[in-house]
Design a protein around this motif. Structure first.
Motif, PDB file in Angstrom:
ATOM      1  N   SER A   2      -7.653  -6.985  13.859  1.00 13.52           N
ATOM      2  CA  SER A   2      -6.222  -6.989  13.598  1.00 13.52           C
ATOM      3  C   SER A   2      -5.732  -5.565  13.361  1.00 13.52           C
ATOM      4  CB  SER A   2      -5.915  -7.859  12.374  1.00 13.52           C
ATOM      5  OG  SER A   2      -6.597  -7.358  11.235  1.00 13.52           O
ATOM      6  N   ILE A   3      -4.451  -5.353  13.585  1.00 18.67           N
ATOM      7  CA  ILE A   3      -3.869  -4.040  13.360  1.00 18.67           C
ATOM      8  C   ILE A   3      -3.687  -3.834  11.860  1.00 18.67           C
ATOM      9  CG2 ILE A   3      -1.852  -2.585  13.780  1.00 18.67           C
ATOM     10  CD1 ILE A   3      -1.402  -4.116  16.366  1.00 18.67           C
ATOM     11  N   PRO A   4      -4.177  -2.735  11.284  1.00 18.03           N
ATOM     12  CA  PRO A   4      -4.022  -2.490   9.845  1.00 18.03           C
ATOM     13  C   PRO A   4      -2.546  -2.425   9.455  1.00 18.03           C
ATOM     14  CG  PRO A   4      -5.639  -0.983  10.805  1.00 18.03           C
ATOM     15  CD  PRO A   4      -4.963  -1.676  11.951  1.00 18.03           C
ATOM     16  N   PHE A   5      -2.211  -2.962   8.301  1.00 17.42           N
ATOM     17  CA  PHE A   5      -0.826  -2.933   7.850  1.00 17.42           C
ATOM     18  C   PHE A   5      -0.773  -2.808   6.335  1.00 17.42           C
ATOM     19  CE2 PHE A   5      -1.941  -7.273   7.070  1.00 17.42           C
ATOM     20  CZ  PHE A   5      -1.143  -7.677   6.001  1.00 17.42           C
ATOM     21  N   ASP A   6       0.394  -2.392   5.858  1.00 22.84           N
ATOM     22  CA  ASP A   6       0.646  -2.267   4.425  1.00 22.84           C
ATOM     23  C   ASP A   6       2.044  -2.819   4.170  1.00 22.84           C
ATOM     24  OD1 ASP A   6       1.337  -1.410   1.823  1.00 22.84           O
ATOM     25  OD2 ASP A   6      -0.086   0.254   1.957  1.00 22.84           O
ATOM     26  N   PRO A   7       2.202  -3.819   3.291  1.00 27.00           N
ATOM     27  CA  PRO A   7       3.522  -4.407   3.036  1.00 27.00           C
ATOM     28  C   PRO A   7       4.557  -3.398   2.568  1.00 27.00           C
ATOM     29  CG  PRO A   7       1.770  -5.759   2.092  1.00 27.00           C
ATOM     30  CD  PRO A   7       1.134  -4.487   2.546  1.00 27.00           C
ATOM     31  N   ALA A   8       4.103  -2.282   1.974  1.00 26.04           N
ATOM     32  CA  ALA A   8       5.043  -1.289   1.465  1.00 26.04           C
ATOM     33  C   ALA A   8       5.699  -0.487   2.576  1.00 26.04           C
ATOM     34  CB  ALA A   8       4.318  -0.331   0.508  1.00 26.04           C
ATOM     35  N   ILE A  14      10.988   4.636   2.687  1.00 28.68           N
ATOM     36  CA  ILE A  14      10.421   5.979   2.609  1.00 28.68           C
ATOM     37  C   ILE A  14       8.911   5.871   2.753  1.00 28.68           C
ATOM     38  CG2 ILE A  14      10.201   8.061   1.214  1.00 28.68           C
ATOM     39  CD1 ILE A  14      13.024   7.495   2.113  1.00 28.68           C
ATOM     40  N   LEU A  15       8.357   6.581   3.710  1.00 37.60           N
ATOM     41  CA  LEU A  15       6.931   6.475   3.969  1.00 37.60           C
ATOM     42  C   LEU A  15       6.118   7.294   2.968  1.00 37.60           C
ATOM     43  CD1 LEU A  15       6.731   6.723   7.889  1.00 37.60           C
ATOM     44  CD2 LEU A  15       6.685   4.686   6.457  1.00 37.60           C
ATOM     45  N   ASP A  16       5.077   6.674   2.460  1.00 42.03           N
ATOM     46  CA  ASP A  16       4.119   7.370   1.604  1.00 42.03           C
ATOM     47  C   ASP A  16       2.984   7.872   2.497  1.00 42.03           C
ATOM     48  OD1 ASP A  16       2.248   8.260  -0.150  1.00 42.03           O
ATOM     49  OD2 ASP A  16       2.228   6.479  -1.418  1.00 42.03           O
ATOM     50  N   PRO A  17       2.827   9.191   2.659  1.00 41.91           N
ATOM     51  CA  PRO A  17       1.786   9.731   3.555  1.00 41.91           C
ATOM     52  C   PRO A  17       0.386   9.221   3.236  1.00 41.91           C
ATOM     53  CG  PRO A  17       3.298  11.461   2.879  1.00 41.91           C
ATOM     54  CD  PRO A  17       3.629  10.249   2.054  1.00 41.91           C
ATOM     55  N   GLU A  18       0.104   8.997   1.955  1.00 44.21           N
ATOM     56  CA  GLU A  18      -1.227   8.526   1.574  1.00 44.21           C
ATOM     57  C   GLU A  18      -1.497   7.119   2.097  1.00 44.21           C
ATOM     58  OE1 GLU A  18      -3.740  10.120   0.188  1.00 44.21           O
ATOM     59  OE2 GLU A  18      -2.505  11.922   0.343  1.00 44.21           O
ATOM     60  N   ARG A  19      -0.453   6.266   2.085  1.00 40.92           N
ATOM     61  CA  ARG A  19      -0.627   4.904   2.605  1.00 40.92           C
ATOM     62  C   ARG A  19      -0.834   4.927   4.121  1.00 40.92           C
ATOM     63  NH1 ARG A  19       0.559   0.516  -0.589  1.00 40.92           N
ATOM     64  NH2 ARG A  19       1.336   0.974  -2.679  1.00 40.92           N
ATOM     65  N   VAL A  20      -0.087   5.797   4.808  1.00 38.39           N
ATOM     66  CA  VAL A  20      -0.257   5.925   6.255  1.00 38.39           C
ATOM     67  C   VAL A  20      -1.658   6.449   6.576  1.00 38.39           C
ATOM     68  CG1 VAL A  20       0.570   7.084   8.337  1.00 38.39           C
ATOM     69  CG2 VAL A  20       2.208   6.316   6.615  1.00 38.39           C
ATOM     70  N   LYS A  21      -2.106   7.424   5.799  1.00 38.68           N
ATOM     71  CA  LYS A  21      -3.453   7.980   6.004  1.00 38.68           C
ATOM     72  C   LYS A  21      -4.521   6.910   5.808  1.00 38.68           C
ATOM     73  CE  LYS A  21      -6.636  11.506   4.251  1.00 38.68           C
ATOM     74  NZ  LYS A  21      -6.851  12.568   3.228  1.00 38.68           N
ATOM     75  N   SER A  22      -4.322   6.039   4.825  1.00 42.00           N
ATOM     76  CA  SER A  22      -5.279   4.957   4.566  1.00 42.00           C
ATOM     77  C   SER A  22      -5.377   4.007   5.753  1.00 42.00           C
ATOM     78  CB  SER A  22      -4.880   4.182   3.307  1.00 42.00           C
ATOM     79  OG  SER A  22      -5.755   3.087   3.081  1.00 42.00           O
ATOM     80  N   LEU A  23      -4.223   3.681   6.345  1.00 39.29           N
ATOM     81  CA  LEU A  23      -4.219   2.793   7.509  1.00 39.29           C
ATOM     82  C   LEU A  23      -4.884   3.461   8.713  1.00 39.29           C
ATOM     83  CD1 LEU A  23      -0.639   1.211   7.327  1.00 39.29           C
ATOM     84  CD2 LEU A  23      -2.808   0.250   6.534  1.00 39.29           C
ATOM     85  N   LYS A 110      -0.611  -5.101  -2.622  1.00 39.23           N
ATOM     86  CA  LYS A 110       0.339  -6.214  -2.719  1.00 39.23           C
ATOM     87  C   LYS A 110       1.586  -5.836  -3.524  1.00 39.23           C
ATOM     88  CE  LYS A 110      -3.020  -9.967  -2.175  1.00 39.23           C
ATOM     89  NZ  LYS A 110      -3.586 -11.200  -2.770  1.00 39.23           N
ATOM     90  N   ILE A 111       1.401  -5.024  -4.551  1.00 39.47           N
ATOM     91  CA  ILE A 111       2.523  -4.612  -5.398  1.00 39.47           C
ATOM     92  C   ILE A 111       2.670  -3.098  -5.284  1.00 39.47           C
ATOM     93  CG2 ILE A 111       3.453  -4.529  -7.738  1.00 39.47           C
ATOM     94  CD1 ILE A 111       1.802  -7.007  -8.373  1.00 39.47           C
ATOM     95  N   SER A 112       3.891  -2.653  -4.989  1.00 40.14           N
ATOM     96  CA  SER A 112       4.123  -1.218  -4.838  1.00 40.14           C
ATOM     97  C   SER A 112       5.546  -0.869  -5.218  1.00 40.14           C
ATOM     98  CB  SER A 112       3.851  -0.795  -3.385  1.00 40.14           C
ATOM     99  OG  SER A 112       4.745  -1.451  -2.505  1.00 40.14           O
ATOM    100  N   LYS A 113       5.842   0.407  -5.357  1.00 35.74           N
ATOM    101  CA  LYS A 113       7.193   0.867  -5.638  1.00 35.74           C
ATOM    102  C   LYS A 113       7.471   2.098  -4.783  1.00 35.74           C
ATOM    103  CE  LYS A 113       5.768   3.717  -9.593  1.00 35.74           C
ATOM    104  NZ  LYS A 113       5.988   4.018 -11.025  1.00 35.74           N
ATOM    105  N   THR A 114       8.731   2.289  -4.460  1.00 35.10           N
ATOM    106  CA  THR A 114       9.100   3.419  -3.629  1.00 35.10           C
ATOM    107  C   THR A 114      10.550   3.800  -3.894  1.00 35.10           C
ATOM    108  OG1 THR A 114       9.198   4.246  -1.347  1.00 35.10           O
ATOM    109  CG2 THR A 114       9.869   1.981  -1.704  1.00 35.10           C
ATOM    110  N   ILE A 115      10.945   4.954  -3.416  1.00 39.45           N
ATOM    111  CA  ILE A 115      12.318   5.405  -3.568  1.00 39.45           C
ATOM    112  C   ILE A 115      13.226   4.550  -2.692  1.00 39.45           C
ATOM    113  CG2 ILE A 115      13.858   7.395  -3.280  1.00 39.45           C
ATOM    114  CD1 ILE A 115      11.424   9.182  -3.578  1.00 39.45           C
ATOM    115  N   GLU A 116      14.446   4.296  -3.175  1.00 38.60           N
ATOM    116  CA  GLU A 116      15.384   3.492  -2.408  1.00 38.60           C
ATOM    117  C   GLU A 116      15.679   4.143  -1.059  1.00 38.60           C
ATOM    118  OE1 GLU A 116      19.924   1.642  -2.780  1.00 38.60           O
ATOM    119  OE2 GLU A 116      19.054   2.854  -4.382  1.00 38.60           O
ATOM    120  N   SER A 117      15.766   3.357  -0.053  1.00 32.39           N
ATOM    121  CA  SER A 117      16.008   3.869   1.293  1.00 32.39           C
ATOM    122  C   SER A 117      17.378   4.531   1.389  1.00 32.39           C
ATOM    123  CB  SER A 117      15.923   2.725   2.313  1.00 32.39           C
ATOM    124  OG  SER A 117      16.304   3.192   3.597  1.00 32.39           O
TER     125      SER A 117
END
Length: 209
Positions: A2-8, A14-23, A110-117
């Motif tokens: 399956s293609i890796p994904f992150d619900p965040a 706003i993309l978190d570079p660390e999450r993209v790097k993990s995928l 599953k649970i994350s937070k980010t800056i408002e778009s």
């Protein structure tokens, strides 16, 4: 795989570079298993094609010496298939171990937070763009029904194997269901009718819309 994904990582966020790097790391870990699976499927497909060619050569009464050469090549191909299957098993185990280690190191998603778009969704319009392109892959094979004690089941098995290999690119579940359907239909037809052979036509299409 399956293609890796992150619900965040959602549209407009706003993309978190660390999450993209993990995928990206997970996708890189999946690559060996994907390539091993593709190689095995390719060998299986070619094996069925050469087997059909061999059957045609026998029907055409080709010299035994030439048939022996084809059969020798078939045996080499079978040996390659066995080695490819073994390699796929080993690679899959290693891949799953690596992916599990990466997911544990990355923490929960599953649970994350980010800056408002910054996007004003009230002013956004939605447009449809093609996700693929128009293409077609067409294949035709003739499978002769060799007369023998178990010719009915053998012919059905040959047809189902051919179709299953052709649709292997769509995954084991789909190709298996296609094989079972073809096997059932071919067995019924061959049992109730005198069939000399069957033409197998497969077509794979992709569309922009």
């Amino acid at each position: 795989n399956s293609i890796p994904f992150d619900p965040a990582l959602s549209l407009g966020s706003i993309l978190d570079p660390e999450r993209v790097k993990s995928l990206q790391e997970i996708a890189d870990a999946q690559k060996p298993s994907t390539l091993a699976n593709e190689r095995l499927n390719a060998l299986i497909t070619q094996s069925h094609k050469i087997q059909m060619i061999l059957s045609q050569m026998i029907t055409m009464h080709v010299e035994k010496e030439d048939l022996d050469k084809i059969q020798s090549t078939m045996q080499e191909l079978r040996n390659e298939m066995v080695q490819a299957a073994i390699q796929l098993g080993k690679t899959t185990i290693k891949t799953e171990e690596d992916i599990t280690a990466l997911k544990l190191a990355g923490g929960q998603t599953k649970i994350s937070k980010t800056i408002e778009s910054p996007i004003d969704y009230g002013k956004v319009s939605v447009e449809n763009f093609p996700l693929s392109f128009d293409s077609i892959k067409f294949d035709v094979q003739y499978v002769s029904n060799e007369k023998s004690v178990d010719s009915t089941s053998s012919h059905a098995n040959s047809l189902s194997s051919s179709v299953g290999a052709s649709f292997g690119i769509y995954g084991t579940k789909f190709s298996s269901s296609m094989s079972v359907a073809v096997n059932s239909t071919a067995f019924t037809s061959t049992s109730n009718h005198n069939i000399e052979g069957t033409i197998v036509i497969t077509a794979h299409c992709t569309h922009k819309q």
